[in-house]
Structures are given as structure tokens and as C-alpha cells.
Design a protein around this motif. Structure first.
Motif, PDB file in Angstrom:
ATOM      1  N   PRO A  63      -2.350   1.573   2.540  1.00  0.00           N
ATOM      2  CA  PRO A  63      -2.846   2.347   1.398  1.00  0.00           C
ATOM      3  C   PRO A  63      -4.151   1.745   0.879  1.00  0.00           C
ATOM      4  O   PRO A  63      -4.312   0.532   0.831  1.00  0.00           O
ATOM      5  N   LYS A  64      -5.090   2.604   0.498  1.00  0.00           N
ATOM      6  CA  LYS A  64      -6.352   2.158  -0.074  1.00  0.00           C
ATOM      7  C   LYS A  64      -6.174   1.969  -1.581  1.00  0.00           C
ATOM      8  O   LYS A  64      -5.221   2.463  -2.174  1.00  0.00           O
ATOM      9  N   LYS A  65      -7.099   1.264  -2.212  1.00  0.00           N
ATOM     10  CA  LYS A  65      -6.990   0.988  -3.652  1.00  0.00           C
ATOM     11  C   LYS A  65      -6.874   2.248  -4.486  1.00  0.00           C
ATOM     12  O   LYS A  65      -6.170   2.281  -5.483  1.00  0.00           O
ATOM     13  N   CYS A  66      -7.552   3.310  -4.068  1.00  0.00           N
ATOM     14  CA  CYS A  66      -7.514   4.556  -4.851  1.00  0.00           C
ATOM     15  C   CYS A  66      -6.108   5.143  -4.923  1.00  0.00           C
ATOM     16  O   CYS A  66      -5.794   5.894  -5.838  1.00  0.00           O
ATOM     17  N   ALA A  67      -5.247   4.793  -3.982  1.00  0.00           N
ATOM     18  CA  ALA A  67      -3.891   5.349  -3.950  1.00  0.00           C
ATOM     19  C   ALA A  67      -3.036   4.856  -5.112  1.00  0.00           C
ATOM     20  O   ALA A  67      -1.992   5.447  -5.383  1.00  0.00           O
ATOM     21  N   THR A  68      -3.472   3.811  -5.812  1.00  0.00           N
ATOM     22  CA  THR A  68      -2.689   3.322  -6.950  1.00  0.00           C
ATOM     23  C   THR A  68      -2.582   4.369  -8.051  1.00  0.00           C
ATOM     24  O   THR A  68      -1.631   4.360  -8.813  1.00  0.00           O
ATOM     25  N   VAL A  78      -5.622  13.215   4.144  1.00  0.00           N
ATOM     26  CA  VAL A  78      -5.466  12.163   5.142  1.00  0.00           C
ATOM     27  C   VAL A  78      -6.311  10.955   4.730  1.00  0.00           C
ATOM     28  O   VAL A  78      -7.524  11.071   4.548  1.00  0.00           O
ATOM     29  N   ASP A  79      -5.672   9.826   4.551  1.00  0.00           N
ATOM     30  CA  ASP A  79      -6.230   8.506   4.254  1.00  0.00           C
ATOM     31  C   ASP A  79      -6.801   8.386   2.845  1.00  0.00           C
ATOM     32  O   ASP A  79      -6.281   7.651   2.037  1.00  0.00           O
ATOM     33  N   ASP A 139     -13.363   7.968  -4.606  1.00  0.00           N
ATOM     34  CA  ASP A 139     -13.901   6.655  -4.271  1.00  0.00           C
ATOM     35  C   ASP A 139     -12.748   5.854  -3.664  1.00  0.00           C
ATOM     36  O   ASP A 139     -11.648   5.827  -4.217  1.00  0.00           O
ATOM     37  N   VAL A 140     -12.979   5.191  -2.562  1.00  0.00           N
ATOM     38  CA  VAL A 140     -11.917   4.463  -1.856  1.00  0.00           C
ATOM     39  C   VAL A 140     -11.315   3.337  -2.712  1.00  0.00           C
ATOM     40  O   VAL A 140     -10.161   2.961  -2.523  1.00  0.00           O
ATOM     41  N   ASP A 141     -12.079   2.829  -3.677  1.00  0.00           N
ATOM     42  CA  ASP A 141     -11.609   1.697  -4.474  1.00  0.00           C
ATOM     43  C   ASP A 141     -11.029   2.068  -5.834  1.00  0.00           C
ATOM     44  O   ASP A 141     -10.493   1.214  -6.521  1.00  0.00           O
ATOM     45  N   GLU A 142     -11.159   3.331  -6.250  1.00  0.00           N
ATOM     46  CA  GLU A 142     -10.699   3.715  -7.580  1.00  0.00           C
ATOM     47  C   GLU A 142     -10.003   5.067  -7.553  1.00  0.00           C
ATOM     48  O   GLU A 142     -10.406   5.947  -6.808  1.00  0.00           O
ATOM     49  N   PRO A 143      -8.977   5.242  -8.402  1.00  0.00           N
ATOM     50  CA  PRO A 143      -8.361   6.562  -8.510  1.00  0.00           C
ATOM     51  C   PRO A 143      -9.387   7.601  -8.928  1.00  0.00           C
ATOM     52  O   PRO A 143     -10.336   7.292  -9.643  1.00  0.00           O
ATOM     53  N   SER A 144      -9.189   8.826  -8.499  1.00  0.00           N
ATOM     54  CA  SER A 144     -10.147   9.902  -8.766  1.00  0.00           C
ATOM     55  C   SER A 144     -10.097  10.382 -10.199  1.00  0.00           C
ATOM     56  O   SER A 144      -9.044  10.432 -10.817  1.00  0.00           O
TER      57      SER A 144
END
Length: 127
Positions: A85-90, A58-59, A65-70
Motif C-alpha cells: 500500500p502507498k502512503k495515500c491509502a491511509t 489500481v495502485d 498524490d502517492v504520498d497523501e490522501p486525496s
């Protein structure tokens, strides 16, 4: 006598795999500093990285990290982004949904968001 967490971890993972069809990951929020996760949450993340059943996050997936893919967080099969969508979702490769059609237009304009239209009265849409 204290039993180290990792000594019973495989049993815990097996129990989850045997007992459930999926896991909902809503452990940590987007404001969490993923470098500073403490117990019991750190142990939960170790367990989630090893389960074989699908994970629905969820989210923001816990440990990301909210700003980067894991690079070393959990790997959910489904991500349900809230509001936008947050930046990490890219970097997310699974099924991705957007939930919540309640973001005011002025906020969308201010942050230059290009959100999809929700059909009818739907509150969730697949991206």
C-alpha cells in the motif's frame, strides 16, 4: 468548430453510467505529478469524478498524490494496491486489497514493511 469539453461532458457521464456496471481506473501511475495532468487525462478525471457507478482503482487512484490522501481526486469504492500500500491509502475508506506476493523479503525488511501473509497460493488479499 471546436466544442468545449464541458459542453458534452454530462452526456459522456450518462453514457458511462448507463452502459457499465463499474469503471477500472488505471489511467495515471504513481509517478504522475497530479498537479500537471494534461489532456486527455484531465478530462477523463473530470468525467470519473462525476460517474455514479463504482470505480476500482489500481495502485494509486488517478489524480491522487502517492504520498497523501486525496482532497479532490476521484473517489473509488475499491483500491487494489500493487506490491505494498502507498502512503495515500491511509486515507482510503473503501474496500482495499493488496495484490502481489512477490516482494522479496530483503526489500520488505529494508523499508520496514509489515505485509500480511497470503493464504495458500492466493495473490490478492483484502486488507
Amino acid at each position: 468548430m471546436d466544442i468545449p469539453f464541458l459542453s458534452y461532458l454530462p452526456t459522456e457521464v450518462q453514457l458511462l453510467n448507463d452502459a457499465y456496471n463499474l469503471v477500472i481506473d488505471a489511467i495515471l501511475g504513481p509517478e504522475t505529478d497530479h498537479e500537471e495532468v494534461k489532456e486527455p487525462y484531465a478530462g477523463m478525471l473530470v468525467t470519473l469524478k462525476q460517474v455514479k457507478i463504482p470505480i476500482v482503482s489500481v495502485d494509486v487512484p488517478s489524480g491522487w498524490d502517492v504520498d497523501e490522501p486525496s482532497k479532490d481526486g476521484i473517489t473509488p469504492e475499491v483500491l487494489i494496491s500493487l506490491t505494498a500500500p502507498k502512503k495515500c491509502a491511509t486515507g482510503f475508506l473503501g474496500k482495499h486489497f493488496l495484490a502481489g506476493r512477490f516482494l522479496p523479503f530483503d526489500i520488505q525488511k529494508k523499508y520496514e514493511l509489515n505485509l500480511p501473509d497470503f493464504p495458500g497460493t492466493e495473490c490478492i488479499i483484502e486488507l
